[in-house]
Design a protein around this motif. Structure first.
Motif, PDB file in Angstrom:
ATOM      1  N   PHE A 171      -5.490   3.021   2.638  1.00 52.12           N
ATOM      2  CA  PHE A 171      -4.159   3.102   2.982  1.00 52.12           C
ATOM      3  C   PHE A 171      -4.077   2.877   4.457  1.00 52.12           C
ATOM      4  O   PHE A 171      -3.474   1.898   4.926  1.00 52.12           O
ATOM      5  N   ARG A 172      -4.881   3.418   5.179  1.00 53.37           N
ATOM      6  CA  ARG A 172      -4.735   3.387   6.574  1.00 53.37           C
ATOM      7  C   ARG A 172      -5.318   2.093   7.111  1.00 53.37           C
ATOM      8  O   ARG A 172      -4.558   1.412   7.950  1.00 53.37           O
ATOM      9  N   TRP A 173      -6.334   1.496   6.523  1.00 53.18           N
ATOM     10  CA  TRP A 173      -6.834  -0.067   6.951  1.00 53.18           C
ATOM     11  C   TRP A 173      -5.400  -1.181   6.474  1.00 53.18           C
ATOM     12  O   TRP A 173      -5.143  -2.150   7.216  1.00 53.18           O
ATOM     13  N   GLU A 174      -5.276  -0.802   5.213  1.00 48.99           N
ATOM     14  CA  GLU A 174      -4.035  -1.743   4.877  1.00 48.99           C
ATOM     15  C   GLU A 174      -2.784  -1.712   5.651  1.00 48.99           C
ATOM     16  O   GLU A 174      -2.108  -2.779   5.944  1.00 48.99           O
ATOM     17  N   MET A 175      -2.541  -0.777   6.207  1.00 42.23           N
ATOM     18  CA  MET A 175      -1.276  -0.554   7.132  1.00 42.23           C
ATOM     19  C   MET A 175      -1.641  -1.106   8.481  1.00 42.23           C
ATOM     20  O   MET A 175      -0.797  -1.857   9.073  1.00 42.23           O
ATOM     21  N   ALA A 176      -2.932  -1.037   9.084  1.00 41.09           N
ATOM     22  CA  ALA A 176      -3.135  -1.622  10.376  1.00 41.09           C
ATOM     23  C   ALA A 176      -3.318  -2.936   9.934  1.00 41.09           C
ATOM     24  O   ALA A 176      -3.071  -3.614  11.060  1.00 41.09           O
ATOM     25  N   ALA A 177      -3.674  -3.413   9.135  1.00 41.10           N
ATOM     26  CA  ALA A 177      -4.156  -4.924   8.871  1.00 41.10           C
ATOM     27  C   ALA A 177      -2.609  -5.714   8.712  1.00 41.10           C
ATOM     28  O   ALA A 177      -2.502  -6.912   8.868  1.00 41.10           O
ATOM     29  N   ASP A 178      -1.433  -4.799   8.441  1.00 40.16           N
ATOM     30  CA  ASP A 178      -0.337  -5.560   8.226  1.00 40.16           C
ATOM     31  C   ASP A 178       0.860  -5.183   9.586  1.00 40.16           C
ATOM     32  O   ASP A 178       1.160  -4.134   9.586  1.00 40.16           O
ATOM     33  N   ALA A 179       0.894  -6.198  10.585  1.00 38.52           N
ATOM     34  CA  ALA A 179       1.408  -5.886  11.718  1.00 38.52           C
ATOM     35  C   ALA A 179       2.913  -5.595  11.601  1.00 38.52           C
ATOM     36  O   ALA A 179       3.509  -4.723  12.046  1.00 38.52           O
ATOM     37  N   MET A 180       3.468  -6.487  10.790  1.00 35.89           N
ATOM     38  CA  MET A 180       5.038  -6.095  10.373  1.00 35.89           C
ATOM     39  C   MET A 180       5.148  -4.614   9.757  1.00 35.89           C
ATOM     40  O   MET A 180       5.859  -3.930  10.400  1.00 35.89           O
ATOM     41  N   ALA A 181       4.290  -4.263   8.992  1.00 41.34           N
ATOM     42  CA  ALA A 181       4.490  -2.697   8.550  1.00 41.34           C
ATOM     43  C   ALA A 181       4.094  -1.768   9.339  1.00 41.34           C
ATOM     44  O   ALA A 181       5.184  -0.774   9.463  1.00 41.34           O
ATOM     45  N   THR A 182       3.034  -2.006  10.332  1.00 44.22           N
ATOM     46  CA  THR A 182       2.833  -1.100  11.181  1.00 44.22           C
ATOM     47  C   THR A 182       3.830  -0.860  12.180  1.00 44.22           C
ATOM     48  O   THR A 182       4.567   0.240  12.329  1.00 44.22           O
ATOM     49  N   GLU A 183       4.705  -1.899  12.787  1.00 38.77           N
ATOM     50  CA  GLU A 183       5.705  -2.046  13.847  1.00 38.77           C
ATOM     51  C   GLU A 183       6.922  -1.589  12.938  1.00 38.77           C
ATOM     52  O   GLU A 183       7.503  -0.550  13.562  1.00 38.77           O
ATOM     53  N   ALA A 197       0.911  -1.248  -0.112  1.00 36.80           N
ATOM     54  CA  ALA A 197       0.147  -0.007   0.020  1.00 36.80           C
ATOM     55  C   ALA A 197       0.970   1.402  -0.090  1.00 36.80           C
ATOM     56  O   ALA A 197       0.717   2.307  -0.715  1.00 36.80           O
ATOM     57  N   GLN A 198       2.007   1.168   0.728  1.00 40.61           N
ATOM     58  CA  GLN A 198       2.797   2.449   0.814  1.00 40.61           C
ATOM     59  C   GLN A 198       3.465   2.509  -0.697  1.00 40.61           C
ATOM     60  O   GLN A 198       3.531   3.667  -0.996  1.00 40.61           O
ATOM     61  N   ALA A 199       4.040   1.681  -1.101  1.00 38.60           N
ATOM     62  CA  ALA A 199       4.337   1.885  -2.585  1.00 38.60           C
ATOM     63  C   ALA A 199       3.508   2.202  -3.532  1.00 38.60           C
ATOM     64  O   ALA A 199       3.722   2.862  -4.395  1.00 38.60           O
ATOM     65  N   ARG A 200       2.314   1.675  -3.541  1.00 42.63           N
ATOM     66  CA  ARG A 200       1.340   1.887  -4.569  1.00 42.63           C
ATOM     67  C   ARG A 200       0.924   3.386  -4.456  1.00 42.63           C
ATOM     68  O   ARG A 200       0.757   4.073  -5.451  1.00 42.63           O
TER      69      ARG A 200
END
Length: 318
Positions: free
Chosen positions: A282-294, A163-166
Motif C-alpha cells: 500500500f505504502r509503495w503504491e502511494m509513493a509511486a503515485d505522485a498525484m495521489a501522494t500530493e 490502492a486506497q480503494a482496494r
C-alpha cells in the motif's frame, strides 16, 4: 417532455448533497448528505445558523477542562448539531468527519469516532443514520476496519488511487469517496497543454476502474464519486452507487433536460478476490503515485487548516 438530468440520475444513482447548508438541502431533497470541516466552517459563519451554533456551545461541559479541550468539545458539538439538523430533512445518512489532524493515529481516530457517535446518540440519532469520515491513509483504513466491526459505518474520504480503494474494500468499509475533480485538477496543472473531456478525464477513469473492480470481485463497499468540477464528470459516472454533488451542480442538472444514458452498471461478481493488500505494498503504491501522494497530503492539510480557523472562531465565541 424529457425529465431533467437530475431526475434521470436519481433513477440509477443515489444522489448525495455535498454541503452543510441546511437551506440548500431542504431545497434539493437529496437522499444523503455529507459534511467536512470546510463546510462546517462556512455554516459557523452564516447568520442563519447562529441559534444552532449557540445551542451547540450550550451543550459543552466546561467543568475541569482546559481551554483547548473545551474548544475541541465545542467543535464536535457543532458538527453533531449541524448533522442532526440535516437528518431531520433527509431520509438517509449524514457523513461527519473525524479531525484530519488525526489521520495518522489509528487509536485517536477510533476514539474520536466513538465520541461523535455517542454525541449523536445523545441527540436521539442512531448510528444507522451516520457515516464516520476518515482520510484514506493506512491508519485511517485500519481505524475504519475496527469501527465497522463495532457496527459504526465509515466513509473513507480523500481517495485518489486504486490502492486506497482496494484496501478500504478489503477492510470491509461501508463506503469510499474517490475525489474526481481534485484528480483532474492535478493533471490539468501537470499537463497544461492537454484538453480533458469526460471521456479522458483521469478522475472519471479512476472511479470507473474502482467501481468495475468492486463489482467484478463482489465487494459490498459503496462507491461514491465526489469533488466534481462540472456536470460532464457526473454524467460520465451515471449509474455509480452514489455521487455527492454540490448545490450549484445539482441546480445545473435540474435545469438540463438532455438524455442521460447509464454509464456504470453492476452485472454481478465474476471473479474471486486474491490476497489482501499489505501495508508495505500500500505504502509503495502511494509513493509511486505522485498525484495521489500530493493530493492526499493537500486534502489533509486543507481540512486541518479549516479546523484551525474554526477553532479560532469558536474561541472568540466562548
Amino acid at each position: 417532455m424529457t425529465s431533467s438530468v437530475l431526475d434521470q440520475l436519481r433513477e440509477m444513482t443515489t444522489v448525495v448533497a455535498d454541503t452543510g447548508d441546511i437551506a440548500a438541502i431542504k431545497r434539493l431533497e437529496p437522499i444523503d448528505a455529507t459534511t467536512n470541516p470546510s463546510l462546517i466552517l462556512k455554516a459557523a459563519q452564516m447568520p442563519e445558523y447562529a441559534d444552532l451554533i449557540d445551542a451547540a456551545l450550550g451543550r459543552v461541559d466546561r467543568s475541569g477542562k482546559s481551554q483547548d479541550e473545551i474548544i475541541e468539545d465545542a467543535i464536535d458539538q457543532i458538527g453533531v448539531g449541524v448533522g442532526s439538523e440535516i437528518l431531520k430533512i433527509i431520509p438517509g445518512r449524514v457523513s461527519i468527519e473525524v479531525d484530519a489532524r488525526l489521520s495518522f493515529d489509528t487509536d485517536a481516530m477510533i476514539e474520536k469516532a466513538r465520541k461523535l457517535v455517542g454525541l449523536f446518540d445523545g441527540m436521539g440519532v442512531g448510528r444507522d443514520r451516520l457515516l464516520i469520515k476518515v482520510a484514506a491513509t493506512w491508519e485511517g483504513i485500519r481505524a475504519a476496519e475496527v469501527l465497522e466491526g463495532e457496527g459504526i459505518n465509515c466513509n473513507i474520504t480523500l481517495i485518489f488511487n486504486f490502492a486506497q480503494a482496494r484496501a478500504s474494500a478489503e477492510a470491509g468499509v461501508f463506503l469510499i469517496s474517490p475525489f474526481v475533480g481534485r484528480i483532474l485538477d492535478w493533471y490539468k496543472k501537470t499537463n497544461p497543454d492537454t484538453t480533458y473531456t469526460a471521456e479522458n478525464d483521469p478522475g472519471v477513469l479512476s472511479v470507473t476502474e474502482i467501481y468495475q473492480y468492486f463489482k467484478d470481485n463482489g465487494f459490498k463497499t459503496v462507491v461514491m464519486g465526489a469533488s466534481f468540477r462540472n456536470t460532464g464528470e457526473i454524467k460520465a459516472l451515471a449509474g455509480c452507487d452514489r455521487l455527492t454533488i454540490s448545490p450549484a451542480l445539482l441546480d445545473e442538472m435540474a435545469e438540463d433536460n438532455s438524455d442521460l444514458p447509464r454509464q456504470l452498471e453492476d452485472k454481478g461478481a465474476t471473479k474471486t478476490p486474491g490476497a489482501k493488500l499489505d501495508e508495505k505494498t500500500f505504502r509503495w503504491e502511494m509513493a509511486a503515485d505522485a498525484m495521489a501522494t500530493e493530493k492526499l497530503a493537500e486534502g489533509i492539510r486543507g481540512f486541518a487548516a479549516d479546523s484551525e480557523k474554526l477553532e479560532k472562531i469558536i474561541a472568540d465565541m466562548l
